[in-house]
Motif scaffolding. Structure first.
Motif, PDB file in Angstrom:
ATOM      1  N   ALA A   1      -5.035  16.858   5.073  1.00 32.28           N
ATOM      2  CA  ALA A   1      -4.653  18.084   5.772  1.00 32.28           C
ATOM      3  C   ALA A   1      -5.619  18.425   6.884  1.00 32.28           C
ATOM      4  N   ASN A   2      -6.895  18.150   6.639  1.00 30.92           N
ATOM      5  CA  ASN A   2      -7.922  18.443   7.642  1.00 30.92           C
ATOM      6  C   ASN A   2      -8.799  17.209   7.824  1.00 30.92           C
ATOM      7  N   TRP A   3      -9.294  17.063   9.055  1.00 31.48           N
ATOM      8  CA  TRP A   3     -10.256  15.988   9.330  1.00 31.48           C
ATOM      9  C   TRP A   3     -11.382  16.535  10.191  1.00 31.48           C
ATOM     10  N   PRO A   4     -12.634  16.317   9.781  1.00 27.99           N
ATOM     11  CA  PRO A   4     -13.114  15.614   8.587  1.00 27.99           C
ATOM     12  C   PRO A   4     -12.561  16.235   7.304  1.00 27.99           C
ATOM     13  N   SER A   5     -12.362  15.383   6.302  1.00 23.43           N
ATOM     14  CA  SER A   5     -11.675  15.803   5.089  1.00 23.43           C
ATOM     15  C   SER A   5     -12.652  16.215   3.999  1.00 23.43           C
ATOM     16  N   PRO A   6     -12.452  17.393   3.410  1.00 21.88           N
ATOM     17  CA  PRO A   6     -13.300  17.796   2.279  1.00 21.88           C
ATOM     18  C   PRO A   6     -13.034  16.987   1.014  1.00 21.88           C
ATOM     19  N   SER A   7     -11.940  16.203   1.006  1.00 25.46           N
ATOM     20  CA  SER A   7     -11.626  15.408  -0.191  1.00 25.46           C
ATOM     21  C   SER A   7     -12.281  14.032  -0.148  1.00 25.46           C
ATOM     22  N   ILE A   8     -13.055  13.751   0.890  1.00 21.87           N
ATOM     23  CA  ILE A   8     -13.725  12.457   1.011  1.00 21.87           C
ATOM     24  C   ILE A   8     -15.230  12.669   0.909  1.00 21.87           C
ATOM     25  N   ALA A   9     -15.859  11.940   0.003  1.00 20.69           N
ATOM     26  CA  ALA A   9     -17.306  12.075  -0.205  1.00 20.69           C
ATOM     27  C   ALA A   9     -17.913  10.683  -0.365  1.00 20.69           C
ATOM     28  N   PRO A  10     -19.185  10.523   0.006  1.00 23.11           N
ATOM     29  CA  PRO A  10     -19.805   9.193  -0.097  1.00 23.11           C
ATOM     30  C   PRO A  10     -20.094   8.785  -1.537  1.00 23.11           C
TER      31      PRO A  10
ATOM     32  N   GLY B   1       0.820  -1.201   0.000  1.00 24.08           N
ATOM     33  CA  GLY B   1       0.000   0.000   0.000  1.00 24.08           C
ATOM     34  C   GLY B   1       0.850   1.246   0.000  1.00 24.08           C
ATOM     35  N   ARG B   2       0.267   2.372   0.424  1.00 19.73           N
ATOM     36  CA  ARG B   2       1.001   3.636   0.414  1.00 19.73           C
ATOM     37  C   ARG B   2       0.437   4.554   1.491  1.00 19.73           C
ATOM     38  N   TRP B   3       1.283   5.505   1.922  1.00 18.59           N
ATOM     39  CA  TRP B   3       0.875   6.501   2.907  1.00 18.59           C
ATOM     40  C   TRP B   3       0.266   7.718   2.198  1.00 18.59           C
ATOM     41  N   VAL B   4      -0.802   8.250   2.773  1.00 15.48           N
ATOM     42  CA  VAL B   4      -1.417   9.477   2.267  1.00 15.48           C
ATOM     43  C   VAL B   4      -1.669  10.411   3.450  1.00 15.48           C
TER      44      VAL B   4
ATOM     45  N   PHE C   1     -10.240   3.172  -7.072  1.00 11.88           N
ATOM     46  CA  PHE C   1     -10.489   4.292  -6.161  1.00 11.88           C
ATOM     47  C   PHE C   1     -10.163   3.872  -4.733  1.00 11.88           C
ATOM     48  N   ASP C   2      -9.896   4.901  -3.894  1.00 12.10           N
ATOM     49  CA  ASP C   2      -9.545   4.682  -2.493  1.00 12.10           C
ATOM     50  C   ASP C   2     -10.732   4.979  -1.595  1.00 12.10           C
ATOM     51  N   VAL C   3     -10.880   4.181  -0.527  1.00 13.20           N
ATOM     52  CA  VAL C   3     -11.817   4.521   0.542  1.00 13.20           C
ATOM     53  C   VAL C   3     -11.000   4.785   1.802  1.00 13.20           C
ATOM     54  N   LEU C   4     -11.409   5.806   2.541  1.00  9.73           N
ATOM     55  CA  LEU C   4     -10.750   6.162   3.796  1.00  9.73           C
ATOM     56  C   LEU C   4     -11.817   6.686   4.745  1.00  9.73           C
ATOM     57  N   GLY C   5     -12.115   5.905   5.766  1.00  7.64           N
ATOM     58  CA  GLY C   5     -13.161   6.269   6.706  1.00  7.64           C
ATOM     59  C   GLY C   5     -14.086   5.099   6.957  1.00  7.64           C
TER      60      GLY C   5
ATOM     61  N   PRO D   1     -16.803   5.833   1.792  1.00 14.13           N
ATOM     62  CA  PRO D   1     -16.117   7.131   1.877  1.00 14.13           C
ATOM     63  C   PRO D   1     -14.963   7.178   0.865  1.00 14.13           C
ATOM     64  N   VAL D   2     -15.218   7.727  -0.294  1.00 17.31           N
ATOM     65  CA  VAL D   2     -14.253   7.693  -1.398  1.00 17.31           C
ATOM     66  C   VAL D   2     -13.388   8.947  -1.356  1.00 17.31           C
ATOM     67  N   ARG D   3     -12.100   8.727  -1.465  1.00 13.49           N
ATOM     68  CA  ARG D   3     -11.114   9.798  -1.361  1.00 13.49           C
ATOM     69  C   ARG D   3     -10.727  10.270  -2.763  1.00 13.49           C
ATOM     70  N   SER D   4     -10.841  11.584  -2.994  1.00 13.95           N
ATOM     71  CA  SER D   4     -10.560  12.121  -4.327  1.00 13.95           C
ATOM     72  C   SER D   4      -9.205  12.790  -4.427  1.00 13.95           C
ATOM     73  N   SER D   5      -8.552  13.055  -3.291  1.00 10.74           N
ATOM     74  CA  SER D   5      -7.290  13.790  -3.308  1.00 10.74           C
ATOM     75  C   SER D   5      -6.185  12.985  -3.983  1.00 10.74           C
ATOM     76  N   ASN D   6      -5.321  13.672  -4.707  1.00  9.49           N
ATOM     77  CA  ASN D   6      -4.154  13.038  -5.332  1.00  9.49           C
ATOM     78  C   ASN D   6      -2.866  13.633  -4.784  1.00  9.49           C
ATOM     79  N   ASP D   7      -2.854  14.007  -3.493  1.00  7.45           N
ATOM     80  CA  ASP D   7      -1.685  14.639  -2.897  1.00  7.45           C
ATOM     81  C   ASP D   7      -0.504  13.673  -2.884  1.00  7.45           C
ATOM     82  N   ALA D   8       0.685  14.230  -2.725  1.00  8.66           N
ATOM     83  CA  ALA D   8       1.893  13.408  -2.680  1.00  8.66           C
ATOM     84  C   ALA D   8       1.862  12.511  -1.453  1.00  8.66           C
ATOM     85  N   SER D   9       2.458  11.364  -1.569  1.00 11.08           N
ATOM     86  CA  SER D   9       2.456  10.400  -0.472  1.00 11.08           C
ATOM     87  C   SER D   9       3.227  10.945   0.732  1.00 11.08           C
TER      88      SER D   9
END
Length: 664
Positions: A326-335, A320-323, A403-407, A517-525
């Motif tokens: 920046a904020n939690w709850p995260s605006p980059s995660i949507a159902p 896997g990988r680390w992500v 796609f990634d789920v986080l939450g 909870p699908v994560r849309s962010s593509n930030d660096a690991s």
């Protein structure tokens, strides 16, 4: 930096009680901040192998590290009547004040711990001792009822009985005569005479009452004013609290969730382990020494996103990988929502409506693995197809995009039961291209607790209810070429105790959905340092021991038996000797859980345990047998304990207790 270790010191309390401690100091005589770990697991010979390289690392980095045994544990005076009592917190307040006043301490104290120590770190922080400046809480919870080893979703975890039985052996261990001196035996026998029957303490409280609210910091997050670093692991059982702490705390807070089980992350399994001790020092340097280490510039949540793995019971590494969020709850995660269809499919659009029924055999859940991963062989969930045949399953088509789920995934059901007490189990799985099925998340729910754990209500047979099942938080990448499955059952043995009657559930698919909870962010690991440790204590493994797990089905009697057996080392460590103190340890335990597929009242749980410790001329044996069963109205618990010194039995105890079933 060289360090000084003091094997044992006494910390005096105001009521005359003395608590035992080990102390690690930097070699020089400068006043430094102190880091406290405060748990009941014996600093002398229980957690010595883990303590030495961790607290030694802190001392090498300019801290006083102190490992304190709670009242009534190890060599500490007094009686430990239960976990997380107010007395435990009161003692901690005195310990922190004592530490801050020592000539080697500059007055600033941090508190850290894993599991019990993570719990009481939060609890003590809520009491606001003046010298406590920050905490690190690992594998703990803010809610003692919903996310501890006793209950899950308003259902009785069978690990309540397992852990309570282990605590009998742990608390029956003797005070070390090399530390205590002549009075050790009298104090030991008195401790055994006062030993509570731990699993019964917790079974007495079957709903979220004042007993559980005490020590549950979710009751008022604002009580905690010091900064908090929270640690979780996807293979552990205490991870759900981490996002809740991030959301609920108003004080500075950060979190890390890795792939690990119930093991400090510098030794984390499944790997990759990380440089947790370096991260901890960054945290302590910032809050205890006033240095800007950049730790508060990190994302609120650093989390590991697991890739798909084959559903094998033993997993030492997790791809896997680390992500970072920046904020939690995260605006980059949507159902991302799927509708359950009467065609057993998960639909992104309109789904065919209808009703489906399920009455799982009571052995449904045998592929579920352990409630809590500890780094042992065979503990992970195995191929879910073994359980899927006993459940309602709903699948997506093969995914065309990853796609990634986080939450926390959420399943909303419209459900009716034909019995007034019933349970539902929900599993979210990854269907791999080869057809194997790996569980990603799950949850169980006592349907009488559908609206409240504090005030459960019986079901009206035949009446439909809107029920929300919030699954365990997870981090997972669903890859293109795979598919998603949700499975719904009416039991989850051997993880939870069955409901009193065989219940059939009816699902109205027209009002049932799954949200991921699908994560849309593509930030660096995120990049974390590799593991580091301080100097280790010398340990000789006298015997590697064995760990076995198996289940069997009797096709004549119709019963399924699940067995785990650890011989020599409870968590696979084998028989050990701490060479510097000459103490040998061996801990064996066998669990035997049996149930008939169509008779929930057949459930039986038998544990046998043997703990051996000592050195030449001083040998202690602790043996126990505990058993649990139930009828429609009552739980029954029995226990026998025998303790010997140099082969002669010196103390025995027996317990027999029963408790009414409270809509459970």
């Amino acid at each position: 930096m060289t360090i000084r270790i003091t094997e044992h010191i006494w910390i005096p309390l105001s009521d005359g009680t003395r608590l035992g401690a080990r102390l690690w100091l930097p070699q020089d005589d400068a006043k430094v901040p102190a880091i406290l770990e405060y748990i009941p697991y014996r600093k002398r010979d229980g957690t010595r192998g883990r303590d030495e390289p961790m607290h030694g690392f802190f001392a090498q980095n300019g801290y006083a590290a102190i490992r304190v045994d709670m009242r009534g544990s190890g060599e500490s005076d007094g009686h430990m009547a239960d976990e997380y009592l107010k007395q435990e917190q009161d003692d901690a307040l005195e310990v922190i004040a004592w530490i801050a006043a020592q000539p080697w301490c500059d007055g600033n104290v941090g508190m850290m711990g894993k599991s019990w120590g993570g719990f009481n770190g939060l609890q003590v922080a809520s009491r606001r001792p003046p010298a406590l400046k920050a905490i690190i809480t690992a594998y703990s919870t803010d809610n003692r009822y919903t996310d501890d080893i006793h209950y899950m979703g308003g259902l009785l975890l069978n690990d309540n009985f397992w852990w309570g039985t282990i605590m009998l052996a742990y608390q029956a261990r003797p005070l070390d005569p090399e530390i205590v001196g002549e009075g050790w035996r009298d104090a030991w026998l008195k401790r055994i005479g006062n030993l509570p029957f731990f699993p019964a303490l917790w079974l007495e409280h079957q709903r979220y009452d004042d007993y559980w609210k005490h020590g549950s910091v979710c009751e008022d997050f604002s009580d905690i004013e010091v900064p908090v670093l929270a640690i979780g692991g996807w293979a552990d059982s205490y991870t759900n609290a981490v996002p809740r702490l991030l959301e609920g705390l108003k004080t500075p807070r950060k979190a890390i969730i890795g792939p690990w089980g119930h093991i400090y992350p510098q030794d984390g399994v499944p790997g990759p382990a990380i440089g947790f001790l370096q991260e901890a020092v960054r945290w302590w340097d910032h809050w205890l020494k006033g240095r800007d280490t950049g730790v508060m510039n990190e994302p609120d949540l650093r989390a590991y996103i697991n890739d798909s793995v084959a559903p094998t019971g033993t997993r030492t590494d997790a791809p896997g990988r680390w992500v970072g969020e920046a904020n939690w709850p995260s605006p980059s995660i949507a159902p991302k929502t799927f509708a359950l269809g009467s065609d057993h499919a998960l639909h992104t659009g309109t789904a065919p409506a209808g009703t489906l029924t399920i009455c799982s055999p009571q052995s449904h859940g045998k592929a579920g693995g352990e409630w809590m991963g500890t780094g042992c062989v065979g503990e992970h969930p195995t191929d879910q197809r073994l359980d899927d045949g006993a459940a309602l399953v709903f699948d997506t088509p093969v995914l065309t995009e990853s796609f990634d789920v986080l939450g926390a995934p959420v399943l909303k059901l419209s459900v009716a039961s034909d019995k007034p007490v019933a349970q539902v189990s929900v599993r979210l799985s990854d269907i791999r291209p080869d057809g194997t099925v790996t569980r990603i998340s799950y949850q169980v729910l006592n349907l009488t607790h559908r609206d409240s754990h504090e005030n459960p209500e019986a079901l009206v047979p035949g009446q439909f209810y809107d029920v929300t099942v919030k699954l365990n938080d997870c981090g997972h990448r669903f890859a293109a070429g795979h598919a998603i499955r949700v499975a719904i059952g009416t039991s989850y043995w051997p993880m939870v105790w069955p409901s009193p009657e065989l219940a059939t559930l009816t699902i109205d698919t027209s009002s049932s959905t799954l949200s991921l909870p699908v994560r849309s962010s593509n930030d660096a690991s995120v990049v974390l340092p590799p593991p580091a440790h301080g100097p280790a204590t010398t340990i000789t493994q006298l015997d590697p021991g064995t760990v076995r797990r198996w289940s069997s089905q009797d096709h004549v009697a119709g019963t399924t038996t699940y067995v785990t057996e650890g011989i020599g080392g409870l968590f696979g460590e084998g028989i050990l000797r701490f060479d510097d103190i000459g103490t040998e340890l061996s801990h064996s335990l066998k669990r035997n859980l049996t149930i008939s597929d169509y008779e929930p009242l057949s459930a039986n749980y038998l544990l046998t345990q043997s703990y051996q410790m000592g050195r030449d001329g001083w040998r202690i044996g602790i043996d126990s047998t505990t058993e649990m069963r139930s009828d429609k109205d009552t739980f029954y618990l029995t226990g026998k304990l025998s303790v010997s010194e140099n082969g002669t039995v010196v103390k025995t105890r027996e317990w027999s207790q029963s408790f009414p079933r409270d809509l459970m």
